[in-house]
Scaffold this motif. Sequence first.
Motif, PDB file in Angstrom:
ATOM      1  N   ASN A   1      13.257  72.363  91.659  1.00  0.00           N
ATOM      2  CA  ASN A   1      13.065  73.386  93.088  1.00  0.00           C
ATOM      3  C   ASN A   1      12.724  72.563  94.358  1.00  0.00           C
ATOM      4  O   ASN A   1      13.591  73.275  94.950  1.00  0.00           O
ATOM      5  CB  ASN A   1      11.368  73.905  93.007  1.00  0.00           C
ATOM      6  CG  ASN A   1      10.986  74.589  92.627  1.00  0.00           C
ATOM      7  OD1 ASN A   1      12.323  75.745  91.924  1.00  0.00           O
ATOM      8  ND2 ASN A   1      10.038  75.068  91.611  1.00  0.00           N
TER       9      ASN A   1
ATOM     10  N   SER B   1      16.157  73.464  96.475  1.00  0.00           N
ATOM     11  CA  SER B   1      16.094  74.147  98.348  1.00  0.00           C
ATOM     12  C   SER B   1      16.297  73.572  98.678  1.00  0.00           C
ATOM     13  O   SER B   1      16.997  73.937  99.602  1.00  0.00           O
ATOM     14  CB  SER B   1      14.439  74.410  97.697  1.00  0.00           C
ATOM     15  OG  SER B   1      13.593  72.755  97.869  1.00  0.00           O
TER      16      SER B   1
ATOM     17  N   LEU C   1      10.821  76.367 103.650  1.00  0.00           N
ATOM     18  CA  LEU C   1      10.682  76.763 101.927  1.00  0.00           C
ATOM     19  C   LEU C   1       9.142  77.681 101.606  1.00  0.00           C
ATOM     20  O   LEU C   1       9.364  78.355 100.636  1.00  0.00           O
ATOM     21  CB  LEU C   1       9.842  75.231 101.965  1.00  0.00           C
ATOM     22  CG  LEU C   1       9.244  75.043 100.747  1.00  0.00           C
ATOM     23  CD1 LEU C   1      10.672  74.902  99.481  1.00  0.00           C
ATOM     24  CD2 LEU C   1       8.825  73.451 100.892  1.00  0.00           C
ATOM     25  N   PRO C   2       8.509  78.127 102.965  1.00  0.00           N
ATOM     26  CA  PRO C   2       7.640  78.990 102.622  1.00  0.00           C
ATOM     27  C   PRO C   2       7.759  80.289 101.792  1.00  0.00           C
ATOM     28  O   PRO C   2       7.950  82.040 101.345  1.00  0.00           O
ATOM     29  CB  PRO C   2       6.499  79.498 103.285  1.00  0.00           C
ATOM     30  CG  PRO C   2       6.301  78.357 104.270  1.00  0.00           C
ATOM     31  CD  PRO C   2       8.277  77.756 103.993  1.00  0.00           C
TER      32      PRO C   2
ATOM     33  N   LEU D   1      11.312  81.178 100.649  1.00  0.00           N
ATOM     34  CA  LEU D   1      11.705  80.662  99.079  1.00  0.00           C
ATOM     35  C   LEU D   1      11.180  80.953  98.064  1.00  0.00           C
ATOM     36  O   LEU D   1      11.371  81.018  97.123  1.00  0.00           O
ATOM     37  CB  LEU D   1      12.278  79.616  98.839  1.00  0.00           C
ATOM     38  CG  LEU D   1      13.204  79.110 100.257  1.00  0.00           C
ATOM     39  CD1 LEU D   1      14.195  77.812  99.973  1.00  0.00           C
ATOM     40  CD2 LEU D   1      14.100  80.312  99.626  1.00  0.00           C
ATOM     41  N   ILE D   2       9.614  81.040  98.170  1.00  0.00           N
ATOM     42  CA  ILE D   2       8.507  81.457  96.904  1.00  0.00           C
ATOM     43  C   ILE D   2       8.927  82.413  96.313  1.00  0.00           C
ATOM     44  O   ILE D   2       8.670  81.902  94.702  1.00  0.00           O
ATOM     45  CB  ILE D   2       7.309  81.837  98.106  1.00  0.00           C
ATOM     46  CG1 ILE D   2       6.315  80.321  98.538  1.00  0.00           C
ATOM     47  CG2 ILE D   2       6.173  82.024  96.702  1.00  0.00           C
ATOM     48  CD1 ILE D   2       6.854  78.873  98.464  1.00  0.00           C
ATOM     49  N   THR D   3       9.218  83.805  96.425  1.00  0.00           N
ATOM     50  CA  THR D   3       9.697  84.261  95.475  1.00  0.00           C
ATOM     51  C   THR D   3      10.866  84.113  94.104  1.00  0.00           C
ATOM     52  O   THR D   3      10.810  83.790  93.392  1.00  0.00           O
ATOM     53  CB  THR D   3      10.310  85.994  96.202  1.00  0.00           C
ATOM     54  OG1 THR D   3       9.275  86.652  96.780  1.00  0.00           O
ATOM     55  CG2 THR D   3       9.958  86.596  94.739  1.00  0.00           C
TER      56      THR D   3
ATOM     57  N   LEU E   1      11.698  80.916  94.705  1.00  0.00           N
ATOM     58  CA  LEU E   1      11.085  79.112  93.272  1.00  0.00           C
ATOM     59  C   LEU E   1      10.394  79.665  91.854  1.00  0.00           C
ATOM     60  O   LEU E   1      10.747  79.233  91.131  1.00  0.00           O
ATOM     61  CB  LEU E   1      10.764  78.471  94.146  1.00  0.00           C
ATOM     62  CG  LEU E   1      11.052  77.919  96.226  1.00  0.00           C
ATOM     63  CD1 LEU E   1      10.306  77.212  96.754  1.00  0.00           C
ATOM     64  CD2 LEU E   1      12.546  77.082  94.856  1.00  0.00           C
ATOM     65  N   VAL E   2       9.486  80.760  92.670  1.00  0.00           N
ATOM     66  CA  VAL E   2       8.683  81.530  90.769  1.00  0.00           C
ATOM     67  C   VAL E   2      10.138  81.677  90.368  1.00  0.00           C
ATOM     68  O   VAL E   2       9.604  81.083  89.038  1.00  0.00           O
ATOM     69  CB  VAL E   2       7.683  82.055  91.361  1.00  0.00           C
ATOM     70  CG1 VAL E   2       7.354  83.104  90.309  1.00  0.00           C
ATOM     71  CG2 VAL E   2       6.917  81.929  92.831  1.00  0.00           C
TER      72      VAL E   2
ATOM     73  N   SER F   1      11.540  78.319  88.790  1.00  0.00           N
ATOM     74  CA  SER F   1      10.333  78.079  88.897  1.00  0.00           C
ATOM     75  C   SER F   1       9.883  78.604  86.380  1.00  0.00           C
ATOM     76  O   SER F   1      10.359  77.635  85.904  1.00  0.00           O
ATOM     77  CB  SER F   1       9.187  77.553  88.453  1.00  0.00           C
ATOM     78  OG  SER F   1       8.953  77.414  89.863  1.00  0.00           O
TER      79      SER F   1
ATOM     80  N   TYR G   1       8.406  88.774  88.883  1.00  0.00           N
ATOM     81  CA  TYR G   1       8.941  87.805  89.834  1.00  0.00           C
ATOM     82  C   TYR G   1      10.149  87.338  89.149  1.00  0.00           C
ATOM     83  O   TYR G   1      11.196  87.077  90.362  1.00  0.00           O
ATOM     84  CB  TYR G   1       8.108  86.581  89.602  1.00  0.00           C
ATOM     85  CG  TYR G   1       6.886  87.027  90.458  1.00  0.00           C
ATOM     86  CD1 TYR G   1       6.765  87.131  91.291  1.00  0.00           C
ATOM     87  CD2 TYR G   1       5.481  86.921  89.330  1.00  0.00           C
ATOM     88  CE1 TYR G   1       5.476  86.962  91.986  1.00  0.00           C
ATOM     89  CE2 TYR G   1       4.018  87.261  89.848  1.00  0.00           C
ATOM     90  CZ  TYR G   1       4.018  87.008  91.117  1.00  0.00           C
ATOM     91  OH  TYR G   1       2.504  88.121  91.904  1.00  0.00           O
TER      92      TYR G   1
END
Length: 272
Positions: A83, A87, A184-185, A187-189, A191-192, A195, A260
């Motif tokens: 991640n 990113s 970065l905030p 990209l949360i979707t 990044l999940v 992951s 997700y």
Amino acid sequence: MRQGGKKLALHLFVLLGALVILIPFYMILVNSFKGVRESALFGMGLPSEWLFSNYEKVFEQGNILRGFKNSFLLAGLTVFCVNLFASMAAFVIQRRDDRLMRGLYLTFIIGLIVPVSIVPTIRLMDILGVKGTYFSMVMYYTAVLLPFSVFLLVGFMKQIPRELDEAAQIEGAGFFRLYARIILPLLITVLVTVSIVVIVSVWNDFFGPFYLVTDSTKWTIVLQIFNFVSLYNTNWGVVFAFMVIVVLPVMLVYLLLQRYIIDGLTAGSVKG
């Protein structure tokens, strides 16, 4: 009427595909409750006697807790590294749209196609003196999973307007602050999604730890199955019980977070 028939045919096709996929899981689950002779037949029928003791043997003899610890450790560290590096790389590649970055992005795309070569990997780890360590396994998985993650993140980042970058720079934000506070905030979707893909890939991998880890105390949960497999006498009921325990955490993660995965893959495939 014709449209309704097509819809019904599509539903039947999807149902048939789901059944084909579920058949191996059903076979593993059913045979995990059978005895030695009955499980060796790999049949689809219900067991004549339900042996829950197969699961007890797994926890008594399989070093399963140590395997879980190793798998969780490798998966967690790999998720963090993938991640972070993916990113940052995607941010630079997408925002600096020059020849050098396009060449770098092409290199990552090639990494999606070219298969991993184990022998040079072992040789490189031996030269660096990290062969058989947790660090070497984390770096191995990071290198293998980085191309897909960068590809997904670059596709998603194209949707983020550059006006946000300009506004942040006007407010005095530097390059790293722009990445950490603004990009970065958003990209949360994705990044999940990354992951989940990383966790499933690391958790289910057999050949990586098999070839790269020589110390049995560092074996992952998948490799611990060797404790129950021998050349002349294998209790397949216990082996199938072990497989159920191995697969169950990944299935739960996928069922809980599949929304997700779909959202992230859809967002990452959009071209801006």
